[in-house]
Enzyme design. Structure first.
Site, mmCIF file in Angstrom:
data_model
loop_
_atom_site.group_PDB
_atom_site.id
_atom_site.type_symbol
_atom_site.label_atom_id
_atom_site.label_comp_id
_atom_site.label_asym_id
_atom_site.label_seq_id
_atom_site.Cartn_x
_atom_site.Cartn_y
_atom_site.Cartn_z
ATOM 1 N N HIS A 96 0.802 -1.236 0.000
ATOM 2 C CA HIS A 96 0.000 0.000 0.000
ATOM 3 C C HIS A 96 0.831 1.280 0.000
ATOM 4 O O HIS A 96 0.290 2.374 -0.217
ATOM 5 C CB HIS A 96 -1.004 -0.004 1.158
ATOM 6 N N ASP A 123 -10.086 -0.978 3.307
ATOM 7 C CA ASP A 123 -8.913 -1.459 4.041
ATOM 8 C C ASP A 123 -9.333 -1.841 5.455
ATOM 9 O O ASP A 123 -10.270 -1.253 6.012
ATOM 10 C CB ASP A 123 -7.884 -0.299 4.090
ATOM 11 N N HIS A 125 -7.151 -1.260 7.654
ATOM 12 C CA HIS A 125 -6.293 -0.286 8.353
ATOM 13 C C HIS A 125 -6.512 1.120 7.818
ATOM 14 O O HIS A 125 -6.872 1.292 6.644
ATOM 15 C CB HIS A 125 -4.816 -0.648 8.145
ATOM 16 N N ASP A 127 -3.969 3.357 7.675
ATOM 17 C CA ASP A 127 -2.711 3.770 7.039
ATOM 18 C C ASP A 127 -2.490 5.268 7.190
ATOM 19 O O ASP A 127 -2.135 5.979 6.254
ATOM 20 C CB ASP A 127 -2.679 3.338 5.556
ATOM 21 N N HIS A 140 4.027 1.173 4.513
ATOM 22 C CA HIS A 140 2.683 1.004 3.929
ATOM 23 C C HIS A 140 1.594 1.479 4.903
ATOM 24 O O HIS A 140 0.435 1.574 4.499
ATOM 25 C CB HIS A 140 2.424 -0.444 3.482
ATOM 26 N N ASP A 226 -7.360 -2.634 -0.650
ATOM 27 C CA ASP A 226 -6.356 -3.435 0.054
ATOM 28 C C ASP A 226 -6.944 -4.839 0.233
ATOM 29 O O ASP A 226 -8.106 -4.981 0.657
ATOM 30 C CB ASP A 226 -6.091 -2.751 1.409
ATOM 31 N N ASP A 228 -6.606 -6.843 2.504
ATOM 32 C CA ASP A 228 -7.073 -7.121 3.867
ATOM 33 C C ASP A 228 -8.384 -6.431 4.224
ATOM 34 O O ASP A 228 -8.915 -6.625 5.320
ATOM 35 C CB ASP A 228 -5.975 -6.863 4.904
ATOM 36 N N GLU A 271 -1.497 -4.951 -1.795
ATOM 37 C CA GLU A 271 -1.158 -5.827 -0.674
ATOM 38 C C GLU A 271 -1.264 -7.318 -0.972
ATOM 39 O O GLU A 271 -1.070 -8.141 -0.073
ATOM 40 C CB GLU A 271 -1.958 -5.477 0.601
#
Ligand code: ARG
Ligand code: MN
Ligand code: MN
Ligand code: MN
Length: 306
Positions: A96, A123, A125, A127, A140, A226, A228, A271
């Site tokens: 990312h 995502d 996350h 980030d 990332h 992403d 995830d 990712e």
């Protein structure tokens, strides 16, 4: 539509190798045919390389691979700017960190065209670390803070030609946020829809609101997906799995609604770590999601404006 795929084999933003193989994994999963089958024209721009690295040091001792990260960001932002001159760029990651190049590059283009840039960040996350707050040192975890112009990057990451207004960023799927990110994002103006809100309201209601805002401001929308974001049971090939992610159906519905909106102008697929995949199934899920975004559907539907 004219689709351009550009491979960005970045892996230095994570703590482990493998994401550099992402672009070729998408090719093996049939991304070219998936695009052509939808009637789009297609070009593969190959894989980008980064330029020479300069010695560069930051007082935060945990930061990993800063010189190569900077060199990637420089190369990617220029390539993204060029790729967004026409057609629909699809950036194949790579981790990312690459969004610290793609988003500034396309935002520079939108600014020149007098259009507001919006970002949908899918995502687990946020980030949203700066170079000062990251505790893992994995860069990332920093692109959103950088491209929205937060302090703490000056003199290290490249100077931004155009910043994304935090009010124009919407995150969905969030379920892992570090303490410093939580504090910083609270006052940032970014819209954060965590999994709790998805459970309560469903993805459709949340996304409809955001799409309406993009449309009301005559904006253009970049989607950064992403791996995830997805639940690890359907998408295991990522270094930072977090349980309780988006389902197959939620993710496809988002992509279908985005297609119907007609507002999306660029996409990151990030990712994917093929070294962690199981018979290519994560790469395949990601290609299928891209296809939904590009108009694949089971039945013909009238185009609905959300
Ligand atoms: N917040 C964590 C960190 O800074 C995780 C970041 C994960 N980011 C990602 N793009 N997968 O290390
Ligand atoms: Mn290298
Ligand atoms: Mn991410
Ligand atoms: Mn993530």
């Amino acid at each position: 539509m004219h689709c351009k795929i550009l491979g960005l084999p970045v892996q230095e933003g994570t703590g482990r190798p493998g994401c550099n193989m992402g672009p070729d994994s998408y090719r093996a999963a049939g991304i070219a045919d998936a695009i052509r089958e939808l009637g789009h024209t297609f070009v593969d721009l190959g894989n980008l390389s980064h330029g020479p690295e300069r010695a560069i040091d930051h007082p935060n001792p945990v930061i990993k691979s800063l010189p190569v990260a900077v060199s990637w960001i420089e190369a990617i932002s220029e390539a993204a700017y060029q790729a967004s001159a026409d057609g629909f760029p699809i950036f194949l990651g790579g981790d990312h960190l690459l969004a610290a190049g793609t988003v500034p590059g396309i935002t520079r283009r939108s600014a020149e065209n007098g259009r507001r840039q919006f970002v949908l960040w899918l995502d687990a996350h946020t980030d949203f670390h700066t170079l000062d707050t990251t505790t893992s040192g994995n860069l990332h975890g920093t692109p959103v803070a950088y491209y929205t112009g937060q302090k703490g990057f000056d003199g290290y990451f490249p100077k931004l030609a155009a910043v994304v207004d935090p009010k124009n960023v919407c995150m969905m799927g969030i379920r892992s946020v570090d303490p410093a990110e939580r504090v910083a994002i609270r006052d940032s103006g970014i819209t954060v829809y965590d999994m709790r809100q998805i459970d309560e309201h469903g993805v459709a209601a949340l996304l409809r609101d955001f799409i309406a805002r993009v449309r009301a401001e005559n904006g253009v929308l970049h989607v950064s997906l992403d791996v995830d974001f997805l639940d690890p049971t359907i998408a295991p090939a990522v270094g930072t799995t977090v349980p309780g992610g988006a389902t197959f159906r939620e993710a496809h519905l988002i992509m279908e609604m985005l297609h119907d909106s007609g507002l999306v102008t660029s996409l990151d697929l990030v990712e994917l770590n093929p070294f962690l995949d199981e018979r290519g199934r994560t790469a395949t899920v990601m290609v299928d999601l891209m296809a939904s975004l590009l108009g694949r559907s089971v039945m013909d539907r009238p185009t609905i404006s959300y």
